[in-house]
Design a protein around this motif. Structure first.
Motif, mmCIF file in Angstrom:
data_model
loop_
_atom_site.group_PDB
_atom_site.id
_atom_site.type_symbol
_atom_site.label_atom_id
_atom_site.label_comp_id
_atom_site.label_asym_id
_atom_site.label_seq_id
_atom_site.Cartn_x
_atom_site.Cartn_y
_atom_site.Cartn_z
ATOM 1 N N ALA A 1 41.818 28.259 37.685
ATOM 2 C CA ALA A 1 41.906 27.528 36.190
ATOM 3 C C ALA A 1 41.214 28.136 35.128
ATOM 4 C CB ALA A 1 40.963 26.488 35.877
ATOM 5 N N ILE A 2 40.234 29.053 35.223
ATOM 6 C CA ILE A 2 39.287 29.831 34.217
ATOM 7 C C ILE A 2 40.608 31.127 33.739
ATOM 8 C CG2 ILE A 2 37.249 31.622 33.612
ATOM 9 C CD1 ILE A 2 35.872 29.216 34.875
ATOM 10 N N ALA A 3 40.686 31.623 34.521
ATOM 11 C CA ALA A 3 41.745 32.537 34.808
ATOM 12 C C ALA A 3 43.083 32.474 33.880
ATOM 13 C CB ALA A 3 42.324 33.557 36.051
ATOM 14 N N HIS A 4 43.705 31.504 34.319
ATOM 15 C CA HIS A 4 44.875 30.604 33.238
ATOM 16 C C HIS A 4 44.723 30.565 32.123
ATOM 17 C CE1 HIS A 4 46.608 30.128 37.775
ATOM 18 N NE2 HIS A 4 46.195 31.156 37.457
ATOM 19 N N GLU A 5 43.837 29.803 31.989
ATOM 20 C CA GLU A 5 43.303 29.692 30.254
ATOM 21 C C GLU A 5 43.581 30.678 29.739
ATOM 22 O OE1 GLU A 5 38.887 28.060 29.736
ATOM 23 O OE2 GLU A 5 39.985 26.356 31.263
ATOM 24 N N HIS A 6 43.217 31.477 29.994
ATOM 25 C CA HIS A 6 42.759 32.750 29.209
ATOM 26 C C HIS A 6 44.358 33.547 29.518
ATOM 27 C CE1 HIS A 6 39.113 32.045 29.587
ATOM 28 N NE2 HIS A 6 38.390 32.597 28.317
ATOM 29 N N GLY A 7 45.499 33.383 30.123
ATOM 30 C CA GLY A 7 46.182 34.395 30.171
ATOM 31 C C GLY A 7 46.296 35.184 31.362
ATOM 32 N N ALA A 8 45.544 34.915 31.861
ATOM 33 C CA ALA A 8 45.355 36.042 33.489
ATOM 34 C C ALA A 8 46.031 35.521 34.710
ATOM 35 C CB ALA A 8 43.561 36.845 33.082
ATOM 36 N N ARG A 9 45.707 36.445 35.610
ATOM 37 C CA ARG A 9 46.239 36.469 37.159
ATOM 38 C C ARG A 9 45.221 36.086 38.041
ATOM 39 N NH1 ARG A 9 50.419 40.186 36.137
ATOM 40 N NH2 ARG A 9 52.521 39.729 36.638
ATOM 41 N N LEU A 10 44.656 35.341 38.443
ATOM 42 C CA LEU A 10 44.142 35.347 40.055
ATOM 43 C C LEU A 10 44.337 36.256 41.014
ATOM 44 C CD1 LEU A 10 41.051 34.401 40.963
ATOM 45 C CD2 LEU A 10 42.068 32.696 41.929
ATOM 46 N N SER B 1 29.615 32.667 41.238
ATOM 47 C CA SER B 1 29.069 31.482 41.173
ATOM 48 C C SER B 1 28.340 30.494 39.944
ATOM 49 C CB SER B 1 27.997 30.564 42.868
ATOM 50 O OG SER B 1 27.168 31.892 42.025
ATOM 51 N N ASP B 2 28.446 31.183 39.296
ATOM 52 C CA ASP B 2 28.580 31.214 37.867
ATOM 53 C C ASP B 2 28.762 31.119 36.795
ATOM 54 O OD1 ASP B 2 27.072 30.869 35.020
ATOM 55 O OD2 ASP B 2 25.966 32.395 35.142
ATOM 56 N N LEU B 3 29.975 29.790 36.887
ATOM 57 C CA LEU B 3 31.137 29.947 36.006
ATOM 58 C C LEU B 3 31.320 29.789 34.670
ATOM 59 C CD1 LEU B 3 32.941 26.537 37.995
ATOM 60 C CD2 LEU B 3 33.306 29.170 38.384
ATOM 61 N N LYS B 4 29.810 29.394 34.044
ATOM 62 C CA LYS B 4 29.812 29.993 32.565
ATOM 63 C C LYS B 4 29.752 31.556 32.679
ATOM 64 C CE LYS B 4 27.053 26.606 30.809
ATOM 65 N NZ LYS B 4 25.788 26.811 31.044
ATOM 66 N N ALA B 5 29.007 32.234 33.604
ATOM 67 C CA ALA B 5 29.143 34.043 33.391
ATOM 68 C C ALA B 5 30.630 34.583 33.406
ATOM 69 C CB ALA B 5 28.098 34.350 34.050
ATOM 70 N N VAL B 6 31.340 33.580 34.369
ATOM 71 C CA VAL B 6 32.374 34.308 34.378
ATOM 72 C C VAL B 6 33.561 33.798 33.290
ATOM 73 C CG1 VAL B 6 35.116 33.969 36.220
ATOM 74 C CG2 VAL B 6 32.739 33.873 36.929
ATOM 75 N N ARG B 7 33.185 33.121 32.312
ATOM 76 C CA ARG B 7 33.685 32.835 31.468
ATOM 77 C C ARG B 7 33.773 33.419 30.102
ATOM 78 N NH1 ARG B 7 33.856 27.473 31.763
ATOM 79 N NH2 ARG B 7 36.336 26.667 31.843
ATOM 80 N N ALA B 8 32.543 33.953 30.446
ATOM 81 C CA ALA B 8 31.992 34.534 28.792
ATOM 82 C C ALA B 8 32.262 35.974 29.597
ATOM 83 C CB ALA B 8 30.779 34.517 28.569
ATOM 84 N N ALA B 9 32.487 36.520 30.123
ATOM 85 C CA ALA B 9 33.158 38.169 30.658
ATOM 86 C C ALA B 9 34.522 38.119 30.401
ATOM 87 C CB ALA B 9 33.085 38.200 32.446
ATOM 88 N N PHE B 10 35.170 37.462 29.675
ATOM 89 C CA PHE B 10 36.222 37.110 29.597
ATOM 90 C C PHE B 10 36.835 37.671 28.052
ATOM 91 C CE2 PHE B 10 39.846 36.532 32.292
ATOM 92 C CZ PHE B 10 39.135 35.398 33.660
#
Ligand SMILES: *Cc1c(COP(=O)(O)O)cnc(C)c1O
Length: 414
Positions: free
Chosen positions: A181-190, A145-154
């Motif tokens: 959106a975050i996964a795809h920005e990083h070329g990853a799969r959800l 639920s913390d999208l900033k933390a999700v992005r930072a973990a990539f």
């Protein structure tokens, strides 16, 4: 997006399943046939190499060997692809086989996964303990639920963002469009485990690349079969069956065609069952909340993700069949469950979910016991946490009276 047969996707998941069914009937019956053969013939010797190399396969009507593809299992897979609005799907011997097969296909040695911290215990152990040791694939667990933390973990090695639509057992709802959106920005799969919410939510329509089910739960619905599936685009499915590198081809957790038949015959009433489970779960959640219990149910306005859930949910099927109650202590939780099973016949103390009768378990000491103490705390799973999979048997009035007596009994424990 198109389904197995290339037709356009309709919005209602059960309508998609119904449309995918009538394509079958090779002997003219209304039900699918059970193809029990483990091996399949060819008419020309020259066909074998093409089958082995994957140039020809079930799409062309040719089968080779039962661990690879089987016609009956393929029919069930087609229905599940329709259910989840993915171009393709295939079935496995369990939900864990589907999860491990998909992760091992999406990741190579040295790759990285970002995953939610509240996950099914087996999945958590796979990511936390098994994959680092056996495959050099490492996972960072985050609060989704913390999208900033999700992005930072990539990291640059991240190949997968992994979540459950509705998390086990905390029943938090994943913001699938934002996570995709975050996964795809990083070329990853959800990759999304949709075991808790078939029909209720269709993750592929919100950006998920791979959707996984433990068919053992709601989809089969009778608690008599262990099975799983992976729904994704054709290339991903075919890759899992590659002769040299296919995770499912080589680890071999094939579904038995007899199990595929059983699951397929229960699929047409999945929508009715999900609605019935959800109706009960909502009534139980409302009743417990009115008694002052700490209830977690995505269909309650008090749930932190209530608005998000309504945005993601397919109309007409309710908010799912699972609710949780935090009793504050294991003693109270145990008294609640014991009274409801042994005195009231309200339901069973058993793990798993999606059964006709209510199933109750204390998560910290059962289906989440793989998580260590810190992980349990981070995920928000207290020792008094009880997960209920609401069944649809019995008269609602009787059930509500039993539930209230069980709740009052629990409060007698100091
Ligand atoms: C049960 C479950 C699994 C594992 O499925 P099996 O069929 O038991 O292998 C995975 N994810 C979730 C959310 C589950 O509830």
């Amino acid at each position: 997006m198109s389904d197995f047969s290339g037709r356009t996707v309709v919005a209602d998941p059960m309508a998609r399943v119904a449309r995918s069914r009538h394509e079958f009937g090779e002997h003219g019956g209304v039900n699918l046939s059970i193809e029990t053969s483990a091996t399949f013939t060819v008419m020309e010797a020259g066909k074998m190499p093409a089958l082995f190399e994957g140039r020809e396969g079930p799409k062309g009507g040719c089968f080779l060997y039962g661990r690879h593809f089987n016609p009956t299992v393929m029919v069930l897979a087609r229905h599940l692809a329709a259910l989840e609005a993915t171009p393709h799907a295939y079935c496995t011997a369990s939900g864990m086989a589907a999860i491990s097969g998909a992760l091992l296909h999406a990741c190579d040695s040295g790759d990285h996964v970002v995953a939610g911290q509240a996950l099914y215990g087996g999945t958590w152990a796979l990511l936390h303990d098994f994959l680092p040791r056996k495959a050099n694939v490492h996972t960072t667990f985050v609060d989704l639920s913390d999208l900033k933390a999700v992005r930072a973990a990539f990291k640059k090695e991240t190949r997968v963002l992994y979540c459950e639509t509705v998390s086990n057992p905390t029943l938090r709802v994943a913001d699938l469009p934002a996570l995709a959106a975050i996964a795809h920005e990083h070329g990853a799969r959800l990759i999304v485990d949709n075991t808790f919410s078939p029909v209720t939510v269709t993750p592929a329509l919100h950006g998920a690349d791979v959707v996984i089910h433990s068919l053992t739960k709601f989809i089969n619905g009778a608690s008599d079969i262990v099975a799983g599936c992976v729904c994704a685009e054709g290339e991903f499915i075919d890759g899992m069956y590659d002769l040299h590198t296919g995770s499912l081809m080589l680890l071999g957790p094939a579904m038995d065609p007899r199990a595929a038949y059983e699951v397929a015959t229960r699929l047409p009433n999945l929508g009715l069952r999900m609605s019935a489970h959800a109706e009960r779960a909502l009534a139980y959640a409302q009743a417990l909340e009115a008694l002052g219990a700490k209830v977690v149910y995505p269909g309650l306005p008090s749930h932190p993700d209530h608005a998000l859930f309504r945005r993601l949910a397919n109309p007409g099927y309710g908010a799912g069949g699972l609710l949780s109650v935090d009793f504050g202590s294991a003693e109270r939780a145990n008294r609640f469950m014991e009274h409801l099973q042994n005195t009231e016949d309200f339901g069973y103390m058993a793990v798993s979910l999606g059964f006709s009768d209510t199933l109750m378990s204390a998560s910290a000491s059962s289906t989440s016991s793989e998580l260590d103490e810190g992980a349990l705390r981070a995920a928000g799973i207290s020792p008094g946490w009880v997960r209920l999979s609401a069944g649809y048997t019995g008269r609602l009035e009787d059930r509500l009276a039993q539930l209230e007596r069980g709740y009052r009994k629990a409060l007698e424990v100091s």
